[in-house]
Design a protein around this motif. Structure first.
Motif, PDB file in Angstrom:
ATOM      1  N   UNK A 112      33.250 -12.616 -16.034  1.00  0.00           N
ATOM      2  CA  UNK A 112      33.164 -12.373 -14.586  1.00  0.00           C
ATOM      3  C   UNK A 112      34.508 -12.594 -13.908  1.00  0.00           C
ATOM      4  N   UNK A 113      35.587 -12.498 -14.676  1.00  0.00           N
ATOM      5  CA  UNK A 113      36.905 -12.703 -14.080  1.00  0.00           C
ATOM      6  C   UNK A 113      37.125 -11.651 -12.999  1.00  0.00           C
ATOM      7  N   UNK A 114      37.680 -12.068 -11.878  1.00  0.00           N
ATOM      8  CA  UNK A 114      37.852 -11.116 -10.773  1.00  0.00           C
ATOM      9  C   UNK A 114      38.842 -10.004 -11.106  1.00  0.00           C
ATOM     10  N   UNK A 115      38.552  -8.837 -10.597  1.00  0.00           N
ATOM     11  CA  UNK A 115      39.446  -7.684 -10.799  1.00  0.00           C
ATOM     12  C   UNK A 115      40.826  -7.992 -10.239  1.00  0.00           C
ATOM     13  N   UNK A 116      40.880  -8.809  -9.180  1.00  0.00           N
ATOM     14  CA  UNK A 116      42.178  -9.147  -8.580  1.00  0.00           C
ATOM     15  C   UNK A 116      43.084  -9.869  -9.570  1.00  0.00           C
ATOM     16  N   UNK A 117      42.499 -10.619 -10.501  1.00  0.00           N
ATOM     17  CA  UNK A 117      43.306 -11.291 -11.515  1.00  0.00           C
ATOM     18  C   UNK A 117      43.955 -10.260 -12.430  1.00  0.00           C
ATOM     19  N   UNK A 118      43.196  -9.264 -12.835  1.00  0.00           N
ATOM     20  CA  UNK A 118      43.752  -8.181 -13.655  1.00  0.00           C
ATOM     21  C   UNK A 118      44.850  -7.452 -12.879  1.00  0.00           C
ATOM     22  N   UNK A 119      44.615  -7.219 -11.592  1.00  0.00           N
ATOM     23  CA  UNK A 119      45.623  -6.555 -10.762  1.00  0.00           C
ATOM     24  C   UNK A 119      46.888  -7.403 -10.647  1.00  0.00           C
TER      25      UNK A 119
END
Length: 145
Positions: free
Chosen positions: A100-107
């Motif tokens: 459930x890692x936030x997409x913002x972390x990937x960004x």
């Protein structure tokens, strides 16, 4: 003192207690660098001053839950010092992804890599990117060679 007066005092005390504790942050990027905003504090870091993203795996001292602490490494940060806090992410036991890692972390990982900022744990970053269907930051070793 009546119930109404007691509730009024509690309601007034909560914002005063919550205000000094920055529990969230915002990152804004442009061609010049990153701006990190927490509560009422805003700091700007130029790309050429950011030398990396440190990623420390550990446990929360209160709950012993696995977590990842991320800090910017700057040209002005002493080797033994700690750079500005970017974020803390709860992890599954064994420091694994929860899924459930936030997409913002990937960004964030993609943004930093785009600007040539090395990540301390590129394999972890690649796993976060893969969880969101994004390509890895850098090609892995040649399996044939």
């Amino acid at each position: 003192m009546g119930v109404g007066a007691s509730l009024l005092i509690v309601a007034a005390a909560v914002p005063v207690v919550a205000l000094p504790a920055p529990i969230s942050f915002w990152l804004r990027a442009d061609s010049e660098g990153l701006t990190l905003s927490r509560a009422l504090l805003r700091r700007r870091y130029r790309w050429h001053d950011i030398t990396g993203l440190d990623m420390a795996f550990g446990e929360d001292p209160d709950s012993d839950a696995a977590r990842l602490t991320m800090r910017l490494r700057l040209t002005t940060t002493p080797a033994t010092g700690r750079g500005p806090l970017v974020g803390v992410l709860g992890l599954a036991p064994g420091h694994q992804l929860r899924g459930t890692e936030p997409r913002r972390l990937a960004d964030l990982f993609t943004l930093l890599a785009t600007h040539g900022v090395p990540l301390a744990e590129p394999d972890f970053a690649d796993r976060v990117l893969a969880a969101h269907g994004l390509p890895p930051l850098a090609p892995g070793p040649d399996p044939v060679g």
